[in-house]
Write a protein that holds these residues in place. Sequence first.
Motif, PDB file in Angstrom:
ATOM      1  N   ALA A  28       0.848  -1.197   0.000  1.00 43.88           N
ATOM      2  CA  ALA A  28       0.000   0.000   0.000  1.00 43.88           C
ATOM      3  C   ALA A  28       0.884   1.247   0.000  1.00 43.88           C
ATOM      4  CB  ALA A  28      -0.893   0.002   1.234  1.00 43.88           C
ATOM      5  N   PRO A  29       0.402   2.329  -0.618  1.00 44.62           N
ATOM      6  CA  PRO A  29       1.224   3.550  -0.697  1.00 44.62           C
ATOM      7  C   PRO A  29       1.560   4.140   0.664  1.00 44.62           C
ATOM      8  CG  PRO A  29      -0.976   3.932  -1.606  1.00 44.62           C
ATOM      9  CD  PRO A  29      -0.884   2.475  -1.293  1.00 44.62           C
ATOM     10  N   GLU A  30       0.732   3.894   1.656  1.00 49.98           N
ATOM     11  CA  GLU A  30       0.980   4.457   2.982  1.00 49.98           C
ATOM     12  C   GLU A  30       1.785   3.516   3.887  1.00 49.98           C
ATOM     13  OE1 GLU A  30      -2.802   2.188   2.961  1.00 49.98           O
ATOM     14  OE2 GLU A  30      -2.043   3.806   1.693  1.00 49.98           O
ATOM     15  N   ALA A  31       2.228   2.384   3.358  1.00 50.24           N
ATOM     16  CA  ALA A  31       3.003   1.425   4.152  1.00 50.24           C
ATOM     17  C   ALA A  31       4.249   2.097   4.721  1.00 50.24           C
ATOM     18  CB  ALA A  31       3.390   0.227   3.294  1.00 50.24           C
ATOM     19  N   LYS A  32       4.557   1.754   5.957  1.00 47.70           N
ATOM     20  CA  LYS A  32       5.731   2.311   6.634  1.00 47.70           C
ATOM     21  C   LYS A  32       6.888   1.312   6.554  1.00 47.70           C
ATOM     22  CE  LYS A  32       3.539   5.926   8.158  1.00 47.70           C
ATOM     23  NZ  LYS A  32       3.422   6.930   7.151  1.00 47.70           N
ATOM     24  N   THR A  40       9.974   6.092   1.375  1.00 48.70           N
ATOM     25  CA  THR A  40       8.549   5.809   1.480  1.00 48.70           C
ATOM     26  C   THR A  40       8.230   4.699   0.473  1.00 48.70           C
ATOM     27  OG1 THR A  40       7.957   7.387  -0.255  1.00 48.70           O
ATOM     28  CG2 THR A  40       8.066   8.243   2.024  1.00 48.70           C
ATOM     29  N   ALA A  41       7.038   4.138   0.572  1.00 48.46           N
ATOM     30  CA  ALA A  41       6.650   3.098  -0.380  1.00 48.46           C
ATOM     31  C   ALA A  41       6.664   3.624  -1.821  1.00 48.46           C
ATOM     32  CB  ALA A  41       5.292   2.504  -0.006  1.00 48.46           C
ATOM     33  N   PRO A  42       6.125   4.825  -2.100  1.00 48.22           N
ATOM     34  CA  PRO A  42       6.220   5.332  -3.472  1.00 48.22           C
ATOM     35  C   PRO A  42       7.664   5.537  -3.940  1.00 48.22           C
ATOM     36  CG  PRO A  42       4.492   6.489  -2.283  1.00 48.22           C
ATOM     37  CD  PRO A  42       5.236   5.659  -1.272  1.00 48.22           C
ATOM     38  N   TRP A  71       1.025   6.525  -7.687  1.00 47.40           N
ATOM     39  CA  TRP A  71       1.186   5.165  -7.171  1.00 47.40           C
ATOM     40  C   TRP A  71       0.859   4.111  -8.222  1.00 47.40           C
ATOM     41  CZ3 TRP A  71       3.466   2.724  -3.376  1.00 47.40           C
ATOM     42  CH2 TRP A  71       3.093   1.412  -3.088  1.00 47.40           C
TER      43      TRP A  71
END
Length: 147
Positions: free
Chosen positions: A22-26, A33-35, A94
């Motif tokens: 997910a784009p907001e994954a930490k 960041t994921a992106p 994304w």
Amino acid sequence: MQRSLSDARARQQLIERLERLAPEAKPLWGKMTAPQMLAHLADWMLMAKGDLKTAPKKRALRFPPLKQLAIYWLPFPKGVPTAPELISRKPLAWTVERAAVREHVQSFETLNPVVWPEHPVFGEMTPRAWCVLGYRHMDHHLRQFGI
């Protein structure tokens, strides 16, 4: 046998894991960041195909047996610096970045350049080494995000 981007099953497993990201994954480690990680993977694949040039680094990893140990056996260390060319661009949307990584991974099914580019750290590499390293690199970054 080691997993490799030349193997259809290994490619499919990477793509399935990619789809769970997910784009907001930490990240569990590191600063990306994921992106940013997807942009990095897409650019790494472009480098592997010879479509993105990177400056060579003179390191002991260019020579056997260290080269083979690093490519095939040793765990990927966390936080190792990468080529600036592979982290310099701002990620696109994304869905665009994820689709690009997916397409690059799938392209290894038929990828067979006449001349493979030199890796900035490892120098000249065989197609097998590129495909194993590519799998291990993507696996490392998916694990970075717990995938």
